[in-house]
Write a protein that holds these residues in place. Structure first.
Motif, PDB file in Angstrom:
ATOM      1  N   SER A   1      33.738  46.510  34.250  1.00 62.00           N
ATOM      2  CA  SER A   1      34.366  45.268  33.804  1.00 62.00           C
ATOM      3  C   SER A   1      34.092  45.083  32.322  1.00 62.00           C
ATOM      4  O   SER A   1      32.971  45.305  31.851  1.00 62.00           O
ATOM      5  N   LEU A   2      35.122  44.653  31.617  1.00 62.56           N
ATOM      6  CA  LEU A   2      35.009  44.333  30.204  1.00 62.56           C
ATOM      7  C   LEU A   2      35.628  42.961  30.003  1.00 62.56           C
ATOM      8  O   LEU A   2      36.823  42.766  30.263  1.00 62.56           O
ATOM      9  N   ASP A   3      34.808  42.000  29.601  1.00 65.93           N
ATOM     10  CA  ASP A   3      35.251  40.615  29.482  1.00 65.93           C
ATOM     11  C   ASP A   3      35.164  40.188  28.027  1.00 65.93           C
ATOM     12  O   ASP A   3      34.084  40.134  27.445  1.00 65.93           O
ATOM     13  N   ARG A   4      36.310  39.880  27.439  1.00 69.53           N
ATOM     14  CA  ARG A   4      36.367  39.369  26.078  1.00 69.53           C
ATOM     15  C   ARG A   4      37.074  38.006  26.064  1.00 69.53           C
ATOM     16  O   ARG A   4      37.687  37.625  25.080  1.00 69.53           O
ATOM     17  N   SER A   5      36.957  37.278  27.166  1.00 72.99           N
ATOM     18  CA  SER A   5      37.506  35.925  27.224  1.00 72.99           C
ATOM     19  C   SER A   5      36.419  34.932  26.843  1.00 72.99           C
ATOM     20  O   SER A   5      35.257  35.294  26.648  1.00 72.99           O
ATOM     21  N   ASP A   6      36.793  33.651  26.752  1.00 74.17           N
ATOM     22  CA  ASP A   6      35.855  32.656  26.252  1.00 74.17           C
ATOM     23  C   ASP A   6      35.279  31.743  27.317  1.00 74.17           C
ATOM     24  O   ASP A   6      34.404  30.932  27.012  1.00 74.17           O
ATOM     25  N   ASP A   7      35.734  31.863  28.580  1.00 74.29           N
ATOM     26  CA  ASP A   7      35.222  30.964  29.614  1.00 74.29           C
ATOM     27  C   ASP A   7      35.521  31.564  30.980  1.00 74.29           C
ATOM     28  O   ASP A   7      36.623  32.047  31.214  1.00 74.29           O
ATOM     29  N   PRO A   8      34.559  31.537  31.923  1.00 65.35           N
ATOM     30  CA  PRO A   8      34.813  32.160  33.229  1.00 65.35           C
ATOM     31  C   PRO A   8      35.789  31.378  34.094  1.00 65.35           C
ATOM     32  O   PRO A   8      36.537  31.970  34.866  1.00 65.35           O
ATOM     33  N   LEU A   9      35.807  30.037  34.002  1.00 61.77           N
ATOM     34  CA  LEU A   9      36.680  29.223  34.841  1.00 61.77           C
ATOM     35  C   LEU A   9      37.945  28.771  34.124  1.00 61.77           C
ATOM     36  O   LEU A   9      38.949  28.491  34.774  1.00 61.77           O
ATOM     37  N   ASP A  10      37.902  28.685  32.804  1.00 60.15           N
ATOM     38  CA  ASP A  10      39.045  28.176  32.058  1.00 60.15           C
ATOM     39  C   ASP A  10      39.246  28.997  30.784  1.00 60.15           C
ATOM     40  O   ASP A  10      39.077  28.500  29.672  1.00 60.15           O
ATOM     41  N   PRO A  11      39.629  30.268  30.920  1.00 56.09           N
ATOM     42  CA  PRO A  11      39.813  31.092  29.717  1.00 56.09           C
ATOM     43  C   PRO A  11      41.005  30.619  28.897  1.00 56.09           C
ATOM     44  O   PRO A  11      42.090  30.349  29.434  1.00 56.09           O
ATOM     45  N   ARG A  12      40.818  30.546  27.577  1.00 54.66           N
ATOM     46  CA  ARG A  12      41.875  30.075  26.686  1.00 54.66           C
ATOM     47  C   ARG A  12      42.197  31.088  25.581  1.00 54.66           C
ATOM     48  O   ARG A  12      43.169  30.901  24.845  1.00 54.66           O
ATOM     49  N   ARG A  13      41.402  32.104  25.448  1.00 57.06           N
ATOM     50  CA  ARG A  13      41.687  33.166  24.486  1.00 57.06           C
ATOM     51  C   ARG A  13      40.942  34.417  24.934  1.00 57.06           C
ATOM     52  O   ARG A  13      39.968  34.357  25.680  1.00 57.06           O
ATOM     53  N   GLY A  14      41.439  35.571  24.486  1.00 58.21           N
ATOM     54  CA  GLY A  14      40.757  36.829  24.811  1.00 58.21           C
ATOM     55  C   GLY A  14      41.428  37.582  25.939  1.00 58.21           C
ATOM     56  O   GLY A  14      42.591  37.340  26.302  1.00 58.21           O
ATOM     57  N   TRP A  15      40.676  38.481  26.553  1.00 59.73           N
ATOM     58  CA  TRP A  15      41.224  39.327  27.612  1.00 59.73           C
ATOM     59  C   TRP A  15      40.110  39.833  28.518  1.00 59.73           C
ATOM     60  O   TRP A  15      38.930  39.773  28.172  1.00 59.73           O
ATOM     61  N   ARG A  16      40.519  40.329  29.676  1.00 58.60           N
ATOM     62  CA  ARG A  16      39.600  40.918  30.639  1.00 58.60           C
ATOM     63  C   ARG A  16      40.250  42.143  31.269  1.00 58.60           C
ATOM     64  O   ARG A  16      41.460  42.162  31.499  1.00 58.60           O
ATOM     65  N   VAL A  17      39.443  43.156  31.545  1.00 61.49           N
ATOM     66  CA  VAL A  17      39.911  44.303  32.323  1.00 61.49           C
ATOM     67  C   VAL A  17      38.834  44.653  33.349  1.00 61.49           C
ATOM     68  O   VAL A  17      37.643  44.445  33.116  1.00 61.49           O
ATOM     69  N   ASN A  18      39.298  45.169  34.479  1.00 57.08           N
ATOM     70  CA  ASN A  18      38.383  45.564  35.548  1.00 57.08           C
ATOM     71  C   ASN A  18      38.975  46.749  36.288  1.00 57.08           C
ATOM     72  O   ASN A  18      40.180  46.790  36.544  1.00 57.08           O
ATOM     73  N   ALA A  19      38.130  47.712  36.592  1.00 58.19           N
ATOM     74  CA  ALA A  19      38.556  48.864  37.387  1.00 58.19           C
ATOM     75  C   ALA A  19      37.443  49.194  38.366  1.00 58.19           C
ATOM     76  O   ALA A  19      36.259  49.164  38.007  1.00 58.19           O
ATOM     77  N   ARG A  20      37.815  49.504  39.607  1.00 55.23           N
ATOM     78  CA  ARG A  20      36.798  49.812  40.601  1.00 55.23           C
ATOM     79  C   ARG A  20      37.299  50.890  41.547  1.00 55.23           C
ATOM     80  O   ARG A  20      38.486  50.998  41.842  1.00 55.23           O
ATOM     81  N   ALA A  21      36.347  51.699  41.994  1.00 57.56           N
ATOM     82  CA  ALA A  21      36.605  52.755  42.961  1.00 57.56           C
ATOM     83  C   ALA A  21      35.622  52.597  44.111  1.00 57.56           C
ATOM     84  O   ALA A  21      34.429  52.389  43.883  1.00 57.56           O
ATOM     85  N   GLU A  22      36.134  52.704  45.345  1.00 52.26           N
ATOM     86  CA  GLU A  22      35.307  52.508  46.537  1.00 52.26           C
ATOM     87  C   GLU A  22      35.506  53.682  47.507  1.00 52.26           C
ATOM     88  O   GLU A  22      36.382  53.627  48.365  1.00 52.26           O
ATOM     89  N   PRO A  23      34.723  54.746  47.344  1.00 52.54           N
ATOM     90  CA  PRO A  23      34.759  55.806  48.369  1.00 52.54           C
ATOM     91  C   PRO A  23      34.191  55.263  49.689  1.00 52.54           C
ATOM     92  O   PRO A  23      33.108  54.672  49.707  1.00 52.54           O
ATOM     93  N   THR A  24      34.911  55.464  50.766  1.00 47.38           N
ATOM     94  CA  THR A  24      34.551  54.844  52.041  1.00 47.38           C
ATOM     95  C   THR A  24      34.717  55.836  53.184  1.00 47.38           C
ATOM     96  O   THR A  24      35.656  56.646  53.187  1.00 47.38           O
ATOM     97  N   VAL A  25      33.818  55.724  54.139  1.00 48.36           N
ATOM     98  CA  VAL A  25      33.916  56.511  55.370  1.00 48.36           C
ATOM     99  C   VAL A  25      33.815  55.548  56.535  1.00 48.36           C
ATOM    100  O   VAL A  25      32.866  54.746  56.623  1.00 48.36           O
ATOM    101  N   ILE A  26      34.793  55.611  57.450  1.00 42.76           N
ATOM    102  CA  ILE A  26      34.782  54.801  58.667  1.00 42.76           C
ATOM    103  C   ILE A  26      34.464  55.721  59.836  1.00 42.76           C
ATOM    104  O   ILE A  26      35.090  56.774  60.002  1.00 42.76           O
ATOM    105  N   VAL A  27      33.492  55.344  60.637  1.00 49.92           N
ATOM    106  CA  VAL A  27      33.136  56.107  61.832  1.00 49.92           C
ATOM    107  C   VAL A  27      33.146  55.164  63.024  1.00 49.92           C
ATOM    108  O   VAL A  27      33.007  53.954  62.895  1.00 49.92           O
ATOM    109  N   GLY A  28      33.336  55.748  64.187  1.00 52.78           N
ATOM    110  CA  GLY A  28      33.410  54.950  65.407  1.00 52.78           C
ATOM    111  C   GLY A  28      34.625  55.375  66.189  1.00 52.78           C
ATOM    112  O   GLY A  28      34.878  56.578  66.361  1.00 52.78           O
TER     113      GLY A  28
END
Length: 598
Positions: free
Chosen positions: A410-437
């Motif tokens: 995550s890269l956060d260049r905004s000015d407020d977590p609940l009320d951003p008024r300038r800037g930007w945010r990016v997020n990337a995630r990977a979730e390798p998963t194994v289901i058994v059963g």
């Protein structure tokens, strides 16, 4: 040739008066003379304004003399020393205070130097201080620049370990013969200060050993104000202290070896808090939740919280323990467990799970929201899902164990977590998963999201945009449990559509979910008063059974909303309608929650 010695500090002090003009009808005195527009404006600001009329000539002369003193202070601070300033009063009735100003030539900087009081520091420190002056010969002889140069020199010496450096009265020679200003800075460097450990003062239970491990210096290392400030930022970043003060102990507290400790004073916040919240949407229904939090239970700025939520869609109880600066500064360990029940149109799921994540923050520690983060983690869930087979619509129950890994950036260049008024945010995630059963399936879930906030009209209007993409590799729909698929629709997704309403459906009309996701939003927010804000938005999204995002069967919703701003963030109410309604869909949706939609 005549030489005058002036104390520039007096000029700088009077200069401060020029910074803040009073609101009034007219200047206290008129200014005449051929002046640079910026210089004239500075003199008028220093003279100030008034709404009291002059009643007699005595009052006019008094105002003229006071205005002349203000004008002289500005001229000297700007480097004009060969000035002529004459206070006067007009002959008309009622009389007017008047100041005639002839600034003369601006004097220039010449030969700035440092005179060391009590002996010079090491050559490296002396050279650093001289370079930090940064007063260019021939530059304007402004008092503010002379004072700023002295501050830079002191800071450069402190950076090299001279914590007790101090200034003596500077000497500034104003030479009318060659119209120059020659500043000589008198600085007492003292001796290099070397640091000892931490001396902790607190009204709570913080462990001194934990604070010592946060210190970005070793015993015996030379004093560095940036290192001391970094310790203060790290403690504030933990989020459990109302105030943090970090300062060098006085010389009298030095150890026999000559080392000086750093004194840390901590005022801890309330040990326990209880938070309550609620949300409501047309199809998602009412949700209420509460969070009990215990701070600094282990004495190392930890946070223990228990979340309880009851809603038509998602009910759970989830304890979480957070350890900031775990094993190293700017690294947080979060462990948690949950018992949950999820009831949706697509599936029902009941289960328990545990997880552990380590988040590493990069860059300078700060209490501000901006930052870059990398998270790695693992989770185990044991659950029972109830869904329908996609081919036959027969009921399908699965007892599953889900083993997951997490990699998140995550890269956060905004000015407020609940009320951003300038800037930007990016997020990337990977979730390798194994289901058994009852189902055995390895897959990789990928997601990326970006948002941008553009302020306009001095920040009263904000244009916001969001894009989200997702894909599941090796995620064939019949084998992939319904609880692990992508869905879209709802308050944080595509407004105008109900929860899970966007995307492919089973023959009986229930949401099927997919293996790929596309979402985007455009929103215009206009603040009309300090508290009230209006918003207009368009959302779009699509869910695909393929393993790559598709724009076919794109769902588009549009609407308007209002926000009421509290001290911590806005309360949001949105009303949205689908641009192209689907059979059986509601004509509009209403969403109520805290914080902006993205």
């Amino acid at each position: 040739m005549s030489r005058l010695v002036h104390a520039v500090a007096a000029s700088a002090a009077l200069c401060a008066v020029a910074a803040g003009p009073a609101r009034a009808d007219q200047p206290r005195a008129a200014v005449e003379g051929e002046l640079d527009p910026e210089l004239r404006a500075a003199i008028l600001r220093a003279i100030g304004q008034t709404d009291r009329p002059i009643e007699n000539r005595f009052e006019a002369r008094r105002r003229a003399r006071a205005a002349a003193e203000d004008a002289i202070a500005v001229l000297r601070s700007e480097g004009y020393y060969a000035y002529t300033v004459e206070p006067d009063v007009t002959d008309v009735e009622p009389p007017t205070a008047l100041v005639r100003v002839t600034p003369g030539p601006r004097f220039r900087i010449a030969e700035p130097s440092i005179s060391w009081v009590g002996g010079p520091p090491e050559p490296q420190a002396g050279q650093a201080a001289a370079s930090a002056l940064d007063l260019q010969p021939g530059g304007p002889g402004r008092a503010a620049e002379v004072i700023a140069a002295e501050g830079r020199a002191v800071a450069a010496i402190q950076k090299l370990g001279y914590a007790d450096v101090r200034t003596e009265p500077r000497e500034v020679v104003v030479d009318h013969a060659d119209q120059t200003v020659r500043p000589t800075f008198r600085i007492a460097a003292g001796e290099i200060v070397r640091l000892d450990g931490i001396r902790l003062t607190t009204d709570g239970r913080t462990d001194p050993a934990w604070v010592t491990r946060l210190a970005p210096w070793r015993n015996g290392q030379a004093y560095d104000p940036d290192a001391v400030a970094e310790l203060e930022r790290r403690l504030l970043d933990a989020g459990v202290y109302d105030s943090v003060t970090v300062a060098l102990a006085p010389a009298a507290d030095a150890t026999p070896e000559g080392l000086r400790p750093i004194v840390v004073s901590l005022a801890e916040r309330s040990r326990r808090t209880l938070e309550l919240g609620a949300s409501w949407a047309t199809e998602e229904g009412l949700g209420v939740e509460g969070r009990w939090t215990r701070y600094n239970w282990l004495g190392r700025a930890d946070t223990l919280s228990v979340l309880g939520r009851v809603s038509e869609l998602d009910s759970r109880i989830a304890p979480t323990l957070t350890l900031p600066h775990w094993r190293r500064p700017q690294q947080t360990l979060t462990t948690g467990a949950a018992a949950y029940r999820v009831r949706t149109d697509a599936y029902d799921e009941t289960g328990v799970g545990v997880r552990a994540d380590v988040t590493r923050r990069f860059g300078r520690t700060t209490s501000l929201v901006q930052g870059s983060y990398v998270t790695v983690g693992a989770s185990v869930d044991v659950s029972r899902t109830e869904e329908l087979r996609t081919e036959t619509l027969n009921p399908l129950g699965r007892d599953l164990v889900t083993l997951g890994l997490l990699g998140d950036f995550s890269l956060d260049r905004s000015d407020d977590p609940l009320d951003p008024r300038r800037g930007w945010r990016v997020n990337a995630r990977a979730e390798p998963t194994v289901i058994v059963g009852e189902t055995n399936l390895p897959y990789l879930r990928l997601q990326a999201q970006g948002s941008y906030y553009l302020p306009m009209e001095a920040g009263r209007t904000v244009a916001a945009a969001r894009l989200r993409l997702g894909a599941i590799a090796n995620g064939q729909i019949p084998q992939l449990p319904a609880s692990r698929r992508f869905y879209a629709g709802g308050g944080g997704s595509v407004r105008g559509f109900g929860y899970q309403d966007v995307g492919p459906r089973l023959p009986d009309g229930r949401p099927q979910g997919g293996a790929a996701l596309f979402e985007t939003s455009l929103e215009l927010r206009r603040q009309f008063t300090e508290r009230w804000e209006f918003a207009a938005f368009v959302d779009a999204g699509a869910v695909s059974t393929d393993q790559t995002p598709s724009f076919q069967d794109l769902a588009i919703g549009a609407g308007v909303g209002v926000r009421y701003h509290l001290n911590f963030g806005p309360i949001r109410v949105d009303v949205a309608t689908p641009v192209s309604r689907r059979r059986g869909g509601a004509p509009f949706q209403i969403y109520v929650s805290i914080g902006q939609s993205f």
